[in-house]
Design an enzyme around this catalytic site. Structure first.
Site, PDB file in Angstrom:
ATOM      1  N   GLY A  26       4.903  -4.030  -6.846  1.00 31.84           N
ATOM      2  CA  GLY A  26       5.442  -5.272  -7.422  1.00 31.84           C
ATOM      3  C   GLY A  26       4.709  -5.646  -8.707  1.00 31.84           C
ATOM      4  O   GLY A  26       4.492  -6.813  -9.015  1.00 31.84           O
TER       5      GLY A  26
ATOM      6  N   GLY B 293       6.002  -8.305 -11.391  1.00 31.96           N
ATOM      7  CA  GLY B 293       6.208  -9.706 -10.999  1.00 31.96           C
ATOM      8  C   GLY B 293       5.274 -10.631 -11.762  1.00 31.96           C
ATOM      9  O   GLY B 293       4.486 -10.193 -12.605  1.00 31.96           O
ATOM     10  N   GLN B 294       5.351 -11.942 -11.432  1.00 33.58           N
ATOM     11  CA  GLN B 294       4.557 -12.931 -12.174  1.00 33.58           C
ATOM     12  C   GLN B 294       3.053 -12.641 -12.046  1.00 33.58           C
ATOM     13  O   GLN B 294       2.339 -12.583 -13.041  1.00 33.58           O
ATOM     14  CB  GLN B 294       4.835 -14.341 -11.602  1.00 33.58           C
ATOM     15  CG  GLN B 294       4.026 -15.422 -12.322  1.00 33.58           C
ATOM     16  CD  GLN B 294       4.004 -16.753 -11.597  1.00 33.58           C
ATOM     17  OE1 GLN B 294       4.128 -16.812 -10.365  1.00 33.58           O
ATOM     18  NE2 GLN B 294       3.848 -17.816 -12.355  1.00 33.58           N
ATOM     19  N   LEU B 295       2.588 -12.425 -10.832  1.00 37.81           N
ATOM     20  CA  LEU B 295       1.155 -12.135 -10.619  1.00 37.81           C
ATOM     21  C   LEU B 295       0.842 -10.699 -11.017  1.00 37.81           C
ATOM     22  O   LEU B 295      -0.131 -10.430 -11.736  1.00 37.81           O
ATOM     23  CB  LEU B 295       0.816 -12.360  -9.143  1.00 37.81           C
ATOM     24  CG  LEU B 295      -0.590 -12.005  -8.697  1.00 37.81           C
ATOM     25  CD1 LEU B 295      -1.631 -12.874  -9.389  1.00 37.81           C
ATOM     26  CD2 LEU B 295      -0.709 -12.129  -7.173  1.00 37.81           C
TER      27      LEU B 295
ATOM     28  N   ASP C 208       7.146  -0.712  -9.607  1.00 38.89           N
ATOM     29  CA  ASP C 208       8.080  -1.821  -9.446  1.00 38.89           C
ATOM     30  C   ASP C 208       9.465  -1.248  -9.181  1.00 38.89           C
ATOM     31  O   ASP C 208       9.721  -0.070  -9.455  1.00 38.89           O
ATOM     32  CB  ASP C 208       8.083  -2.724 -10.697  1.00 38.89           C
ATOM     33  CG  ASP C 208       8.541  -4.136 -10.351  1.00 38.89           C
ATOM     34  OD1 ASP C 208       7.697  -4.947  -9.951  1.00 38.89           O
ATOM     35  OD2 ASP C 208       9.766  -4.406 -10.433  1.00 38.89           O
TER      36      ASP C 208
ATOM     37  N   ASP D   3      10.803   1.613  -4.814  1.00 39.68           N
ATOM     38  CA  ASP D   3      11.329   0.593  -3.902  1.00 39.68           C
ATOM     39  C   ASP D   3      10.463   0.665  -2.656  1.00 39.68           C
ATOM     40  O   ASP D   3      10.497   1.668  -1.937  1.00 39.68           O
ATOM     41  CB  ASP D   3      12.797   0.913  -3.558  1.00 39.68           C
ATOM     42  CG  ASP D   3      13.347  -0.060  -2.510  1.00 39.68           C
ATOM     43  OD1 ASP D   3      14.561  -0.021  -2.249  1.00 39.68           O
ATOM     44  OD2 ASP D   3      12.541  -0.846  -1.951  1.00 39.68           O
ATOM     45  N   ILE D   4       9.674  -0.362  -2.412  1.00 37.86           N
ATOM     46  CA  ILE D   4       8.701  -0.335  -1.303  1.00 37.86           C
ATOM     47  C   ILE D   4       9.391  -0.205   0.053  1.00 37.86           C
ATOM     48  O   ILE D   4       8.785   0.141   1.055  1.00 37.86           O
ATOM     49  CB  ILE D   4       7.755  -1.554  -1.335  1.00 37.86           C
ATOM     50  CG1 ILE D   4       6.617  -1.391  -0.336  1.00 37.86           C
ATOM     51  CG2 ILE D   4       8.537  -2.844  -1.107  1.00 37.86           C
ATOM     52  CD1 ILE D   4       5.835  -0.071  -0.442  1.00 37.86           C
TER      53      ILE D   4
ATOM     54  N   TYR E  18      10.050 -17.758   3.463  1.00 39.23           N
ATOM     55  CA  TYR E  18       8.889 -17.265   2.699  1.00 39.23           C
ATOM     56  C   TYR E  18       7.595 -17.672   3.402  1.00 39.23           C
ATOM     57  O   TYR E  18       6.719 -16.841   3.649  1.00 39.23           O
ATOM     58  CB  TYR E  18       8.960 -17.851   1.299  1.00 39.23           C
ATOM     59  CG  TYR E  18       7.784 -17.566   0.410  1.00 39.23           C
ATOM     60  CD1 TYR E  18       6.920 -18.587   0.030  1.00 39.23           C
ATOM     61  CD2 TYR E  18       7.551 -16.291  -0.079  1.00 39.23           C
ATOM     62  CE1 TYR E  18       5.850 -18.338  -0.807  1.00 39.23           C
ATOM     63  CE2 TYR E  18       6.482 -16.035  -0.926  1.00 39.23           C
ATOM     64  CZ  TYR E  18       5.637 -17.076  -1.285  1.00 39.23           C
ATOM     65  OH  TYR E  18       4.578 -16.832  -2.121  1.00 39.23           O
TER      66      TYR E  18
ATOM     67  N   LYS F 230       4.774 -15.405   5.289  1.00 39.81           N
ATOM     68  CA  LYS F 230       3.367 -15.419   4.867  1.00 39.81           C
ATOM     69  C   LYS F 230       2.451 -15.745   6.053  1.00 39.81           C
ATOM     70  O   LYS F 230       1.373 -15.176   6.210  1.00 39.81           O
ATOM     71  CB  LYS F 230       3.145 -16.421   3.739  1.00 39.81           C
ATOM     72  CG  LYS F 230       3.758 -16.002   2.408  1.00 39.81           C
ATOM     73  CD  LYS F 230       3.189 -14.664   1.914  1.00 39.81           C
ATOM     74  CE  LYS F 230       3.740 -14.267   0.552  1.00 39.81           C
ATOM     75  NZ  LYS F 230       3.252 -12.928   0.116  1.00 39.81           N
TER      76      LYS F 230
END
Ligand code: VAH
Length: 313
Positions: A6, A9-11, A32, A50-51, A140, A144
């Site tokens: 990933g 992504g943002q992070l 990614d 693709d994970i 989500y 988590k």
């Protein structure tokens, strides 16, 4: 080698750069879903992955001598509410795969981000403790919370050195606003610089724990570099730096753009925000591995408004 799942992504897009700066681009494999992300990673290796394609992921990890995995791919809160079962499946199956691979291949370390989304409506809202009632009501948040239980299980049962942080809303200027409930605080800067009115999807008084991306990167690397015996919490550490409301971030921007206008039109994301804390107690992170943030709201606003205009996506 370090595998980042990933990475676009943002992070991921900022953490991958920091890891490459620290260990050398030849030691980092950014992956990614989209091949098109390759152009963002000219400083390290890139592979489209693709994970959910676990055979390909397994071969990559074996053939490239991966020793650490940063598993950052997930469906965030707002998108997760639109595709609940897809979000649960991707978030959980990918984590279980990574934990199992880490056990089987005896990987050195694994990093997996958790979130303040693990807290729910009946969690204490102010200075939320490390240990408290957690009944998340978003897919989500549920994923988590379950993921934290699995991380601790793999550490205790198989000694997998997996580490995790409950990030607040992360704000950075190097990626566009994504599918998160806190992403209003990314978009607001783009609108201010574009000279446009900002249409905020949360109420003006919606306080949320937030963090500027450089602090999130620092916390992640500080945690990952801490001696294993210092990492006493193997579910996920509370992490904090500041809390603000849409009104407060707007006022912080007004100091630089006095004509900036905002309107508030709360949508479905308001109930997600209302289920999360106003502020979080991160004294365990401070005590166990010396956590200290660098940025407050005004310092973040100054840094973003200075750098965003020159940043090319
Ligand atoms: C989201 N940015 O909004 C993420 C984060 C605490 C919020 O988990 O879903």
């Amino acid at each position: 080698k370090i595998l980042v799942i990933g990475a676009a992504g943002q992070l991921g897009s900022e953490l991958t750069k920091s890891l490459s700066d620290m260990y050398g681009g030849e030691s980092v494999i950014a992956t990614d879903l989209n091949e098109s992300a390759k152009s963002k990673f000219d400083y390290c290796q890139f592979k489209a992955l693709d994970i959910m394609d676990q055979d390909t992921a397994r071969n990559l990890i074996k053939n490239e001598n991966v020793t650490q995995i940063y598993h950052l791919a997930a469906v965030l809160s707002a998108v997760g509410e639109k595709k609940p079962l897809f979000a649960w499946d991707l978030n959980m199956q990918s984590l279980l795969f990574v934990l199992e691979i880490a056990r089987e291949f005896k990987l050195n370390k694994v990093y997996w981000p958790s979130s303040i989304a693990v807290f729910g409506p009946n969690t204490p809202k102010v200075n939320t403790p490390q240990y408290c009632v957690k009944e998340p009501n978003t897919v989500y948040g549920i994923s988590k919370q379950a993921g934290e239980r699995w991380c601790e299980y793999y550490f205790q049962k198989y000694n997998v050195d997996v580490r995790s942080l409950r990030y607040p809303g992360l704000i950075g200027y190097k990626s566009l606003p994504g599918g998160g409930t806190t992403d209003y605080a990314v978009d607001i800067y783009h609108k201010a610089l574009a000279g446009e009115k900002f249409d905020c999807f949360l109420r003006e008084d919606s306080f949320l724990p937030m963090m500027y991306m450089p602090d999130a990167i620092k916390a992640t690397l500080d945690l990952m570099h801490a001696p294993s015996e210092s990492v006493k919490i193997r579910s996920s550490y509370n992490l904090a730096s500041m809390s603000f409301s849409p009104k407060e971030i707007y006022q912080s921007i007004l100091k630089h753009h006095p004509d900036f206008k905002i309107e508030y039109h709360p949508d479905f994301r308001q109930s997600i925000a209302d289920s999360w804390p106003d502020s979080v107690d991160d004294s365990c992170a401070q005590k166990d591995w010396g956590w200290q943030p660098d940025f407050d709201l005004d310092k973040m606003t100054e840094d973003i408004l200075t750098n965003l205009p020159n940043f090319s996506f």
